[in-house]
Design a protein around this motif. Structure first.
Motif, short mmCIF file in Angstrom:
data_model
loop_
_atom_site.label_atom_id
_atom_site.label_comp_id
_atom_site.label_asym_id
_atom_site.label_seq_id
_atom_site.Cartn_x
_atom_site.Cartn_y
_atom_site.Cartn_z
N ALA A 160 12.39 -9.30 -5.71
CA ALA A 160 13.36 -9.74 -4.72
C ALA A 160 14.78 -9.54 -5.25
O ALA A 160 15.67 -9.10 -4.52
CB ALA A 160 13.13 -11.21 -4.36
N GLN A 161 14.97 -9.83 -6.52
CA GLN A 161 16.28 -9.65 -7.16
C GLN A 161 16.68 -8.17 -7.14
O GLN A 161 17.82 -7.83 -6.83
CB GLN A 161 16.18 -10.15 -8.60
CG GLN A 161 17.45 -10.65 -9.19
CD GLN A 161 17.19 -11.29 -10.56
OE1 GLN A 161 16.17 -11.07 -11.21
NE2 GLN A 161 18.14 -12.08 -10.99
N GLU A 162 15.73 -7.29 -7.46
CA GLU A 162 15.99 -5.85 -7.45
C GLU A 162 16.32 -5.37 -6.03
O GLU A 162 17.24 -4.57 -5.84
CB GLU A 162 14.78 -5.08 -7.99
CG GLU A 162 14.61 -5.20 -9.48
CD GLU A 162 13.36 -4.49 -9.99
OE1 GLU A 162 12.84 -3.58 -9.31
OE2 GLU A 162 12.88 -4.88 -11.08
N TYR A 163 15.57 -5.85 -5.04
CA TYR A 163 15.83 -5.47 -3.65
C TYR A 163 17.22 -5.92 -3.23
O TYR A 163 17.96 -5.19 -2.59
CB TYR A 163 14.78 -6.06 -2.71
CG TYR A 163 13.39 -5.45 -2.84
CD1 TYR A 163 13.23 -4.09 -3.07
CD2 TYR A 163 12.26 -6.24 -2.73
CE1 TYR A 163 11.95 -3.54 -3.18
CE2 TYR A 163 10.98 -5.69 -2.83
CZ TYR A 163 10.84 -4.33 -3.07
OH TYR A 163 9.59 -3.79 -3.17
N GLU A 164 17.58 -7.14 -3.59
CA GLU A 164 18.90 -7.70 -3.26
C GLU A 164 20.01 -6.84 -3.86
O GLU A 164 21.01 -6.53 -3.21
CB GLU A 164 18.99 -9.14 -3.80
CG GLU A 164 20.23 -9.88 -3.36
CD GLU A 164 20.09 -10.49 -1.98
OE1 GLU A 164 21.08 -10.40 -1.23
OE2 GLU A 164 19.03 -11.03 -1.66
N GLN A 165 19.82 -6.42 -5.12
CA GLN A 165 20.81 -5.57 -5.78
C GLN A 165 20.93 -4.22 -5.07
O GLN A 165 22.03 -3.71 -4.91
CB GLN A 165 20.44 -5.34 -7.25
CG GLN A 165 20.68 -6.55 -8.12
CD GLN A 165 20.16 -6.36 -9.54
OE1 GLN A 165 19.28 -5.54 -9.80
NE2 GLN A 165 20.68 -7.15 -10.46
N LYS A 166 19.80 -3.66 -4.66
CA LYS A 166 19.84 -2.37 -3.95
C LYS A 166 20.58 -2.50 -2.62
O LYS A 166 21.37 -1.65 -2.26
CB LYS A 166 18.42 -1.85 -3.70
CG LYS A 166 17.77 -1.24 -4.92
CD LYS A 166 16.40 -0.68 -4.57
CE LYS A 166 15.82 0.13 -5.71
NZ LYS A 166 14.60 0.83 -5.33
N ILE A 167 20.31 -3.58 -1.89
CA ILE A 167 20.98 -3.80 -0.60
C ILE A 167 22.48 -3.94 -0.81
O ILE A 167 23.28 -3.32 -0.11
CB ILE A 167 20.40 -5.04 0.11
CG1 ILE A 167 18.96 -4.80 0.53
CG2 ILE A 167 21.26 -5.40 1.33
CD1 ILE A 167 18.21 -6.06 0.97
N ASN A 168 22.88 -4.74 -1.79
CA ASN A 168 24.30 -4.99 -2.04
C ASN A 168 25.01 -3.86 -2.75
O ASN A 168 26.23 -3.89 -2.89
CB ASN A 168 24.48 -6.30 -2.78
CG ASN A 168 24.18 -7.48 -1.89
OD1 ASN A 168 24.36 -7.43 -0.68
ND2 ASN A 168 23.69 -8.56 -2.48
N SER A 169 24.26 -2.84 -3.20
CA SER A 169 24.90 -1.70 -3.86
C SER A 169 25.68 -0.86 -2.84
O SER A 169 26.60 -0.16 -3.18
CB SER A 169 23.84 -0.81 -4.53
OG SER A 169 23.10 -0.09 -3.54
N GLY A 170 25.24 -0.95 -1.57
CA GLY A 170 25.88 -0.15 -0.54
C GLY A 170 25.38 1.28 -0.51
O GLY A 170 25.77 2.07 0.35
N ASP A 171 24.50 1.66 -1.43
CA ASP A 171 23.97 3.01 -1.50
C ASP A 171 22.90 3.20 -0.43
O ASP A 171 21.90 2.47 -0.41
CB ASP A 171 23.38 3.26 -2.89
CG ASP A 171 22.74 4.63 -3.02
OD1 ASP A 171 23.45 5.64 -2.81
OD2 ASP A 171 21.52 4.70 -3.29
N LEU A 172 23.11 4.14 0.46
CA LEU A 172 22.23 4.34 1.61
C LEU A 172 20.79 4.64 1.21
O LEU A 172 19.85 4.13 1.82
CB LEU A 172 22.78 5.44 2.52
CG LEU A 172 22.21 5.50 3.92
CD1 LEU A 172 22.53 4.22 4.68
CD2 LEU A 172 22.75 6.69 4.67
N ILE A 173 20.60 5.45 0.18
CA ILE A 173 19.25 5.80 -0.26
C ILE A 173 18.53 4.56 -0.82
O ILE A 173 17.37 4.32 -0.51
CB ILE A 173 19.27 6.94 -1.32
CG1 ILE A 173 19.97 8.19 -0.78
CG2 ILE A 173 17.87 7.26 -1.81
CD1 ILE A 173 19.35 8.81 0.45
N SER A 174 19.25 3.76 -1.61
CA SER A 174 18.65 2.53 -2.16
C SER A 174 18.25 1.57 -1.04
O SER A 174 17.20 0.94 -1.10
CB SER A 174 19.64 1.83 -3.10
OG SER A 174 19.88 2.62 -4.23
N ILE A 175 19.10 1.47 -0.03
CA ILE A 175 18.80 0.59 1.11
C ILE A 175 17.57 1.11 1.86
O ILE A 175 16.69 0.35 2.24
CB ILE A 175 20.03 0.46 2.04
CG1 ILE A 175 21.17 -0.27 1.30
CG2 ILE A 175 19.67 -0.26 3.34
CD1 ILE A 175 22.51 -0.22 1.98
#
Length: 170
Positions: A96-111
């Motif tokens: 969940a922490q990793e997913y949260e970081q990906k979402i907040n990174s703003g990187d479209l591919i990560s999202i």
């Protein structure tokens, strides 16, 4: 300030992505005195969230603010959605922490990776509340940017993304 005037990497009235909030529109640039120092700020509106954010023009890129993704990057994100979900065997709190970081990174591919990994079809197992919250946050960020890049409504972008996710399972 004239419409479309360029300040750094950004223009007035254009849509931008702020990592922690998603897609917003630069309404104006204002000068304000903060702690005795004159500061130039972008005024960014996130209409959907009924929120206005002021970001120092000098720090905009440093805080991760970026222009909308290119059409090619959106296409790459759509390809990411078509891939197999990669769910690690780590504890949910860590994932969940990793997913949260990906979402907040703003990187479209990560999202897009978060959307792909957390998507569930109707016949699949139930999602926990926190899993559903992360999925919906990622999906909303993805569809808002896809809509802004494609120049369509969010509903249309949502159908496009959902269509890819459903076809992947078929």
């Amino acid at each position: 300030m004239a419409k479309g005037k360029k300040i750094g990497d950004f223009r007035l009235n254009e849509f931008v992505v702020y990592p922690a909030h998603g897609v917003g529109q630069i309404l104006s640039v204002e000068t304000t005195e903060i702690a005795g120092t004159e500061m130039e700020l972008f005024v960014i509106s996130f209409a959907k969230d009924k929120m206005t954010l002021r970001v120092p023009t000098a720090k905009a890129t440093a805080v991760g603010m970026r222009n909308l993704a290119s059409a090619e990057l959106v296409e790459k994100a759509m390809k990411t959605l078509k891939g197999r979900a990669r769910v690690k065997r780590a504890m949910w709190s860590r994932r969940a922490q990793e997913y949260e970081q990906k979402i907040n990174s703003g990187d479209l591919i990560s999202i897009a990776e978060v959307v792909r990994d957390l998507h569930r079809n109707d016949e699949e197992r139930e999602q926990s509340y926190s899993e559903r919250q992360l999925y919906e946050a990622a999906l909303e960020r993805l569809t808002r940017e896809v809509a802004a890049v494609d120049g369509t409504e969010e509903g249309e972008a949502s159908e496009k993304v959902t269509g890819i996710l459903i076809s992947r399972a078929a």
